[in-house]
Write a protein that holds these residues in place. Sequence first.
Motif, PDB file in Angstrom:
ATOM      1  N   LEU A  94       0.859  -1.184   0.000  1.00 28.28           N
ATOM      2  CA  LEU A  94       0.000   0.000   0.000  1.00 28.28           C
ATOM      3  C   LEU A  94       0.892   1.230   0.000  1.00 28.28           C
ATOM      4  O   LEU A  94       1.755   1.379   0.863  1.00 28.28           O
ATOM      5  N   ALA A  95       0.694   2.102  -0.994  1.00 28.20           N
ATOM      6  CA  ALA A  95       1.518   3.312  -1.096  1.00 28.20           C
ATOM      7  C   ALA A  95       0.725   4.401  -1.794  1.00 28.20           C
ATOM      8  O   ALA A  95      -0.221   4.135  -2.534  1.00 28.20           O
ATOM      9  N   THR A  96       1.125   5.645  -1.559  1.00 33.83           N
ATOM     10  CA  THR A  96       0.455   6.794  -2.179  1.00 33.83           C
ATOM     11  C   THR A  96       0.917   6.962  -3.620  1.00 33.83           C
ATOM     12  O   THR A  96       2.108   6.874  -3.916  1.00 33.83           O
ATOM     13  N   VAL A  97      -0.053   7.222  -4.506  1.00 29.54           N
ATOM     14  CA  VAL A  97       0.245   7.462  -5.906  1.00 29.54           C
ATOM     15  C   VAL A  97      -0.351   8.807  -6.319  1.00 29.54           C
ATOM     16  O   VAL A  97      -1.414   9.199  -5.838  1.00 29.54           O
ATOM     17  N   ASP A  98       0.365   9.528  -7.171  1.00 33.95           N
ATOM     18  CA  ASP A  98      -0.133  10.774  -7.752  1.00 33.95           C
ATOM     19  C   ASP A  98      -0.773  10.424  -9.088  1.00 33.95           C
ATOM     20  O   ASP A  98      -0.091   9.995 -10.019  1.00 33.95           O
ATOM     21  N   ASN A 100      -1.791  12.189 -11.375  1.00 35.35           N
ATOM     22  CA  ASN A 100      -1.310  13.002 -12.488  1.00 35.35           C
ATOM     23  C   ASN A 100      -0.163  12.320 -13.221  1.00 35.35           C
ATOM     24  O   ASN A 100       0.095  12.594 -14.388  1.00 35.35           O
ATOM     25  N   GLU A 101       0.527  11.434 -12.495  1.00 35.47           N
ATOM     26  CA  GLU A 101       1.691  10.775 -13.077  1.00 35.47           C
ATOM     27  C   GLU A 101       1.428   9.322 -13.416  1.00 35.47           C
ATOM     28  O   GLU A 101       2.102   8.744 -14.260  1.00 35.47           O
ATOM     29  N   ALA A 102       0.433   8.700 -12.746  1.00 39.99           N
ATOM     30  CA  ALA A 102       0.213   7.265 -12.878  1.00 39.99           C
ATOM     31  C   ALA A 102      -0.768   6.923 -13.992  1.00 39.99           C
ATOM     32  O   ALA A 102      -1.574   7.747 -14.420  1.00 39.99           O
ATOM     33  N   CYS A 103      -0.697   5.696 -14.438  1.00 35.15           N
ATOM     34  CA  CYS A 103      -1.681   5.094 -15.341  1.00 35.15           C
ATOM     35  C   CYS A 103      -1.801   5.817 -16.673  1.00 35.15           C
ATOM     36  O   CYS A 103      -2.833   5.760 -17.331  1.00 35.15           O
ATOM     37  N   GLY A 104      -0.777   6.534 -17.123  1.00 33.82           N
ATOM     38  CA  GLY A 104      -0.833   7.193 -18.423  1.00 33.82           C
ATOM     39  C   GLY A 104      -1.705   8.422 -18.389  1.00 33.82           C
ATOM     40  O   GLY A 104      -2.126   8.907 -17.352  1.00 33.82           O
ATOM     41  N   GLY A 105      -1.992   8.969 -19.544  1.00 30.70           N
ATOM     42  CA  GLY A 105      -2.831  10.150 -19.626  1.00 30.70           C
ATOM     43  C   GLY A 105      -2.015  11.411 -19.485  1.00 30.70           C
ATOM     44  O   GLY A 105      -0.810  11.404 -19.222  1.00 30.70           O
ATOM     45  N   GLU A 106      -2.668  12.548 -19.692  1.00 32.99           N
ATOM     46  CA  GLU A 106      -1.975  13.829 -19.646  1.00 32.99           C
ATOM     47  C   GLU A 106      -1.641  14.227 -18.215  1.00 32.99           C
ATOM     48  O   GLU A 106      -2.470  14.157 -17.330  1.00 32.99           O
ATOM     49  N   ASP A 107      -0.417  14.610 -17.998  1.00 31.80           N
ATOM     50  CA  ASP A 107       0.015  15.122 -16.707  1.00 31.80           C
ATOM     51  C   ASP A 107      -0.312  16.612 -16.661  1.00 31.80           C
ATOM     52  O   ASP A 107       0.190  17.394 -17.461  1.00 31.80           O
ATOM     53  N   ARG A 108      -1.164  16.996 -15.710  1.00 34.34           N
ATOM     54  CA  ARG A 108      -1.607  18.391 -15.645  1.00 34.34           C
ATOM     55  C   ARG A 108      -0.450  19.359 -15.438  1.00 34.34           C
ATOM     56  O   ARG A 108      -0.545  20.533 -15.736  1.00 34.34           O
ATOM     57  N   ARG A 109       0.642  18.844 -14.896  1.00 31.07           N
ATOM     58  CA  ARG A 109       1.773  19.738 -14.640  1.00 31.07           C
ATOM     59  C   ARG A 109       2.591  20.011 -15.898  1.00 31.07           C
ATOM     60  O   ARG A 109       3.479  20.845 -15.892  1.00 31.07           O
ATOM     61  N   THR A 110       2.325  19.263 -16.992  1.00 32.24           N
ATOM     62  CA  THR A 110       2.998  19.550 -18.261  1.00 32.24           C
ATOM     63  C   THR A 110       1.981  19.925 -19.330  1.00 32.24           C
ATOM     64  O   THR A 110       2.277  19.905 -20.521  1.00 32.24           O
ATOM     65  N   SER A 135      -5.238  16.322  -3.355  1.00 31.00           N
ATOM     66  CA  SER A 135      -5.905  16.391  -4.644  1.00 31.00           C
ATOM     67  C   SER A 135      -5.154  15.541  -5.660  1.00 31.00           C
ATOM     68  O   SER A 135      -3.957  15.712  -5.869  1.00 31.00           O
ATOM     69  N   ARG A 136      -5.865  14.593  -6.284  1.00 34.94           N
ATOM     70  CA  ARG A 136      -5.332  13.649  -7.271  1.00 34.94           C
ATOM     71  C   ARG A 136      -4.375  12.625  -6.669  1.00 34.94           C
ATOM     72  O   ARG A 136      -3.664  11.944  -7.409  1.00 34.94           O
ATOM     73  N   LYS A 137      -4.359  12.478  -5.366  1.00 29.40           N
ATOM     74  CA  LYS A 137      -3.514  11.463  -4.746  1.00 29.40           C
ATOM     75  C   LYS A 137      -4.380  10.365  -4.131  1.00 29.40           C
ATOM     76  O   LYS A 137      -5.446  10.640  -3.597  1.00 29.40           O
ATOM     77  N   ARG A 138      -3.904   9.136  -4.219  1.00 30.44           N
ATOM     78  CA  ARG A 138      -4.657   7.987  -3.730  1.00 30.44           C
ATOM     79  C   ARG A 138      -3.718   7.017  -3.002  1.00 30.44           C
ATOM     80  O   ARG A 138      -2.521   6.955  -3.298  1.00 30.44           O
ATOM     81  N   SER A 139      -4.301   6.237  -2.091  1.00 28.57           N
ATOM     82  CA  SER A 139      -3.589   5.110  -1.497  1.00 28.57           C
ATOM     83  C   SER A 139      -3.854   3.904  -2.392  1.00 28.57           C
ATOM     84  O   SER A 139      -4.979   3.389  -2.431  1.00 28.57           O
ATOM     85  N   SER A 172      -4.606  -2.078  -8.027  1.00 29.40           N
ATOM     86  CA  SER A 172      -5.877  -1.418  -7.707  1.00 29.40           C
ATOM     87  C   SER A 172      -6.225  -0.441  -8.820  1.00 29.40           C
ATOM     88  O   SER A 172      -5.353   0.043  -9.553  1.00 29.40           O
ATOM     89  N   GLN A 173      -7.503  -0.139  -8.958  1.00 30.34           N
ATOM     90  CA  GLN A 173      -7.994   0.653 -10.075  1.00 30.34           C
ATOM     91  C   GLN A 173      -7.528   2.103  -9.988  1.00 30.34           C
ATOM     92  O   GLN A 173      -7.274   2.635  -8.911  1.00 30.34           O
ATOM     93  N   LYS A 174      -7.446   2.734 -11.162  1.00 25.86           N
ATOM     94  CA  LYS A 174      -7.130   4.146 -11.207  1.00 25.86           C
ATOM     95  C   LYS A 174      -8.198   4.924 -10.446  1.00 25.86           C
ATOM     96  O   LYS A 174      -9.393   4.641 -10.564  1.00 25.86           O
ATOM     97  N   TYR A 175      -7.756   5.875  -9.665  1.00 27.98           N
ATOM     98  CA  TYR A 175      -8.604   6.760  -8.860  1.00 27.98           C
ATOM     99  C   TYR A 175      -9.247   6.068  -7.661  1.00 27.98           C
ATOM    100  O   TYR A 175     -10.056   6.673  -6.968  1.00 27.98           O
ATOM    101  N   LEU A 176      -8.914   4.798  -7.396  1.00 28.08           N
ATOM    102  CA  LEU A 176      -9.426   4.151  -6.184  1.00 28.08           C
ATOM    103  C   LEU A 176      -8.522   4.498  -5.012  1.00 28.08           C
ATOM    104  O   LEU A 176      -7.298   4.406  -5.101  1.00 28.08           O
ATOM    105  N   ASP A 177      -9.132   4.885  -3.892  1.00 24.33           N
ATOM    106  CA  ASP A 177      -8.413   5.214  -2.669  1.00 24.33           C
ATOM    107  C   ASP A 177      -8.651   4.085  -1.668  1.00 24.33           C
ATOM    108  O   ASP A 177      -9.751   3.946  -1.121  1.00 24.33           O
ATOM    109  N   THR A 178      -7.636   3.260  -1.435  1.00 26.78           N
ATOM    110  CA  THR A 178      -7.790   2.058  -0.622  1.00 26.78           C
ATOM    111  C   THR A 178      -8.067   2.407   0.841  1.00 26.78           C
ATOM    112  O   THR A 178      -7.315   3.147   1.469  1.00 26.78           O
ATOM    113  N   VAL A 179      -9.143   1.838   1.367  1.00 28.14           N
ATOM    114  CA  VAL A 179      -9.531   2.056   2.762  1.00 28.14           C
ATOM    115  C   VAL A 179      -9.064   0.898   3.634  1.00 28.14           C
ATOM    116  O   VAL A 179      -8.551   1.084   4.736  1.00 28.14           O
TER     117      VAL A 179
END
Length: 671
Positions: free
Chosen positions: A132-136, A138-148, A184-188, A204-211
């Motif tokens: 279990l770890a925190t993921v951003d 914006n950087e994970a699972c492909g797609g456009e990174d809002r910071r670029t 914001s945009r961070k998940r466990s 675990s799925q994109k945008y899922l926050d593990t409880v």
Amino acid sequence: MGQTEKKPVTREDLFQFHFVSEVSFSPDGQWASYVVNQADQEENCYHSSIWAVNMGTKENRLMAARGEAKAPVWLDGETLLFASGRDLDKEAAKNKTEYYTISLNGGEASKAMTLPVKAEKLKRFGDRWLVLATVDENEACGGEDRRTAGGKDRENDSYEAREGEDYYIYEELPFWFNGKGIRSRKRSALYLFDEAEEKLTRISQKYLDTVSFDVSPDGKKAVWCGPIYDSIMPRTCGLYVYDRETGDLKQLVKEDVYDVNQVCFMGNDEIFYTASTYERVGKHPRYYICSLAEGASRQLPYCDASVGNIVGSDAKFGTGKSVVYCPEKKTLYLLQTLWGDCKLMAMDCRGKVTAVTEEAGAVTGFDVKNGSIVMTAMRGQGLAEVYALCPETGREEKITGFNDSYLDSHKVSWPETFKYDSKNGCEMEGYVIKPADYEPGKKYPAVLEIHGGPKTASGTVFFHEYQCLASDGYFVIYCNPRGSDGRGEVFADITEAFGRDDFEDLLEFTDQALLRYPDIDGGKVGVCGGSYGGFMCNWIVGHTDRYAAAVSQRSISNYLTKCLYTDIGYYANRLQMGAYPWEDFYKVWSMSPLSGAKNAKTPLLLLQSDEDYRCWMGDAIQMFSAVKRRGTDARLVLFHGENHELSRSGRPANRMTRLKELEGWFEKYLS
């Protein structure tokens, strides 16, 4: 020679406390590991070490201390894996976690593996690890990174501000979370880590926050729950099972029905979970068992209690297991808070729940192996220690004594308990701690302490703040008003009644305490509380003058704003008040302590942290400004870099200052 006189309890005693937690059996049940944390005065931090106890001989053995050893996991009956930052500098530790192994047979710890993430927790998962770890996102699972976005690499453009340093982007609710910072945009997220290939794969799925998550005993399946969202975190979430061998992911509970918040395998083919709905404040979860073979769940008989230890104390540090299944006995063991105690309970396959422990206090964590039980518990007026527990008889054997010498050498005052029939129609329970040097017939000031929550509970466990006040010469009185946990969901339900039902209960309890303890000086009673207790302090000073001084900590003053800028405010406060401000402005304002601040005459001290995202500092500032402009003596102490947990896990120096300010305020107005 005469007996050595005992010392009074002081705020500096924090540095003598040993906080014991995270007890866990070895695979063969012969040993149990646990973690000990201690506050360090010179370095202004906490140091952790890992210990093991032989369950037969009761020998305690220090396993690892250097480099903040923590999060131990048994690899076999002789070897422990643990996290440590001994070889990482501060910057590297933000994005890596190093694990070491050490043997019960002795020798130095050796590095086992390095994870390219900041791991929060891990479990063995067949020949791999479930991490279990925190993921951003914006950087994970492909797609456009809002910071670029926009075609520019902002990290390489020195003329632009840097996100996360110069500015933050908020795109979600919640956009921050207490103790975790900007979210914001961070998940466990959950990952598979292949130690041999040093490969980390997100499962675990994109945008899922593990409880909550667990691994089946055979190591073939993992189960987890958590919300999936890309805008506003909902109050419901799904339940999912993952097959390690096939890579298949299956949904067991739909994501839009319940808030699933505890999961535990019962063997390889059944899963226990708790699930809540939130029609009203105080509602307890229901218990369920899901059959993987049938792909269906059945609800167990209603058990009017949550799972876990919510008995309040500022002398707990660290975590522990709250649900464990024992296949040998076909029994699920779980923690429940009943009145002012947290007990270990046993649940059979039909859902019948019975108490395993009966002693007053709080079980803070436990583990079960081959029918044997080991636990950490706060008993009497002691801090948490490790106990061996016989499940058949409930007999407890204390097998550590880290805090014994402290308790033997200090004047620790034991709470006295009384019950009474309240005007509210309920039997109520109150607690009184006498001054450490109490002399019958002498008058003493008193402090009414109010717990947080409100859906938590006070009991008889050791509370450092209360003992300091008793040593200062105060009676300390406290209770569990309506809204508290431990008495069922009807008692805990004060929807749209904040500041009414609970306020009445606290005033009546104060009268009952004064009646039973005539040595309390009724003209010198102060009031103190944190979080919800801070809300009540703010409410009290605007609605009665009977208390001579107030200390409001991490408080709430204005629900019109609080519900919109705190981590859980947008859903929890809406549920408590029964409306958003734009739905019923007057209702929300009428339950806000700030509405009565114009009447406040009681001297008010506000203690607040500037990174408390549960009760944001804006509320303390508003209350301070309003009371100050009225002409009432007020003082605001704002702690930098601390959050909602200041009194429980804040930096030691700040915890010392918090207690110093609190004691000084009451000395000024009550002594």
